[in-house]
Design an enzyme around this catalytic site. Structure first.
Site, PDB file in Angstrom:
ATOM      1  N   LYS A  71     -15.682  -4.278   5.935  1.00  0.00           N
ATOM      2  CA  LYS A  71     -14.295  -4.020   5.553  1.00  0.00           C
ATOM      3  C   LYS A  71     -14.208  -3.968   4.026  1.00  0.00           C
ATOM      4  O   LYS A  71     -14.625  -4.904   3.334  1.00  0.00           O
ATOM      5  CB  LYS A  71     -13.417  -5.139   6.110  1.00  0.00           C
ATOM      6  CG  LYS A  71     -11.947  -4.832   6.187  1.00  0.00           C
ATOM      7  CD  LYS A  71     -11.240  -5.951   6.938  1.00  0.00           C
ATOM      8  CE  LYS A  71      -9.765  -5.727   7.061  1.00  0.00           C
ATOM      9  NZ  LYS A  71      -9.089  -6.915   7.595  1.00  0.00           N
TER      10      LYS A  71
HETATM   11  O1  G3P Z   1      -4.597  -6.853   9.557  1.00  0.00           O
HETATM   12  C1  G3P Z   1      -4.035  -7.128   8.334  1.00  0.00           C
HETATM   13  C2  G3P Z   1      -3.374  -8.424   8.362  1.00  0.00           C
HETATM   14  O2  G3P Z   1      -4.263  -9.481   8.418  1.00  0.00           O
HETATM   15  C3  G3P Z   1      -2.270  -8.626   7.429  1.00  0.00           C
HETATM   16  O3  G3P Z   1      -1.264  -9.097   8.229  1.00  0.00           O
HETATM   17  O4  G3P Z   1       0.780 -10.274   8.712  1.00  0.00           O
HETATM   18  O5  G3P Z   1      -0.569 -10.870   6.662  1.00  0.00           O
HETATM   19  O6  G3P Z   1       0.702  -8.730   6.761  1.00  0.00           O
HETATM   20  P1  G3P Z   1      -0.010  -9.776   7.544  1.00  0.00           P
END
Ligand code: G3P
Length: 217
Positions: free
Chosen positions: A87
């Protein structure tokens, strides 16, 4: 549509895997820290533990922000397990590193994608997955789902094979809307997956079926 779980929590990964519908896992440094997994060696071991639970792709994120560092870290990650997807952040060196890994046949996931132009670059670099963050766009009053629609149109126009991995999914409606828009993959918390099960008419109907069965037995 593939379902990935977006966590580094092994219990939640096991729960999703046991359902039989899990296609992979995504993680990031914040999710690792949330589980108290810190330090290079512990993080590397944790990736292997995750790979040993699930059958599908496991995205493991590099920390370096320069090309050489990303290549060094990405190669070490890819050597950990054949399920690892490297990633990479959507920055100039991330694109270069993506092309490097594409040419070597190593799977990649370009993360922190917030615009169609970034997604176009990811496809040009041969990324296996592109990760538009829909929840974080919604957070700043910008339509995250519209980004999924735009990327879908662009990729379909040219037959790009990069899979659209809708990330920063927060809830069940994000999952359903992404499915309607043709996202190839969604990654979200366990609640966004098991929440799809819930319907009060299912519970009521089952209760009634069981009650009626008991009447006759
Ligand atoms: O997949 C990306 C993720 O980990 C971010 O999610 O909820 O932190 O915006 P969030």
């Amino acid at each position: 549509m593939k379902f990935f779980i977006d966590t580094a929590n092994l219990d939640q990964i096991k729960e999703a895997q046991d359902l039989g519908i899990l296609d992979g896992v995504t993680t990031n440094p914040s999710l690792m820290a949330k589980e108290g997994i810190t330090g290079h060696d512990n993080i590397m071991k944790h990736y292997v533990n995750i790979c040993n639970i699930v059958d599908g792709d496991v995205s493991a994120e590099v920390i370096a922000t320069d090309f050489e560092g990303m290549v060094r870290e990405g190669e070490a990650l890819a050597d950990l397990h054949d399920q690892i997807v490297v990633k990479l952040p959507m920055i100039k060196d991330g694109i270069k590193a993506c092309k490097y890994f594409t040419d070597k046949g190593v799977k990649t996931n370009l993360t922190l994608v917030f615009s169609p132009g970034q997604a176009l670059l990811a496809a040009k670099a041969g990324a296996t997955y592109v990760s538009p963050f829909i929840g974080r766009l919604d957070d700043i009053s910008t339509d995250g789902l519209n980004l999924i629609a735009e990327i879908r149109m662009i990729y379909d126009n040219y037959g790009f094979e990069t899979e659209i991995l809708a990330a920063s999914v927060r809830h069940t409606m994000h999952v359903i809307d992404c499915a309607k828009l043709g996202a190839d993959v969604m990654t979200g918390p366990l609640s966004s997956i098991v929440g799809l099960l819930k319907h009060p008419l299912t519970d009521l109907g089952l209760e009634q079926f069981l009650a009626d069965y008991k009447k006759g037995n």
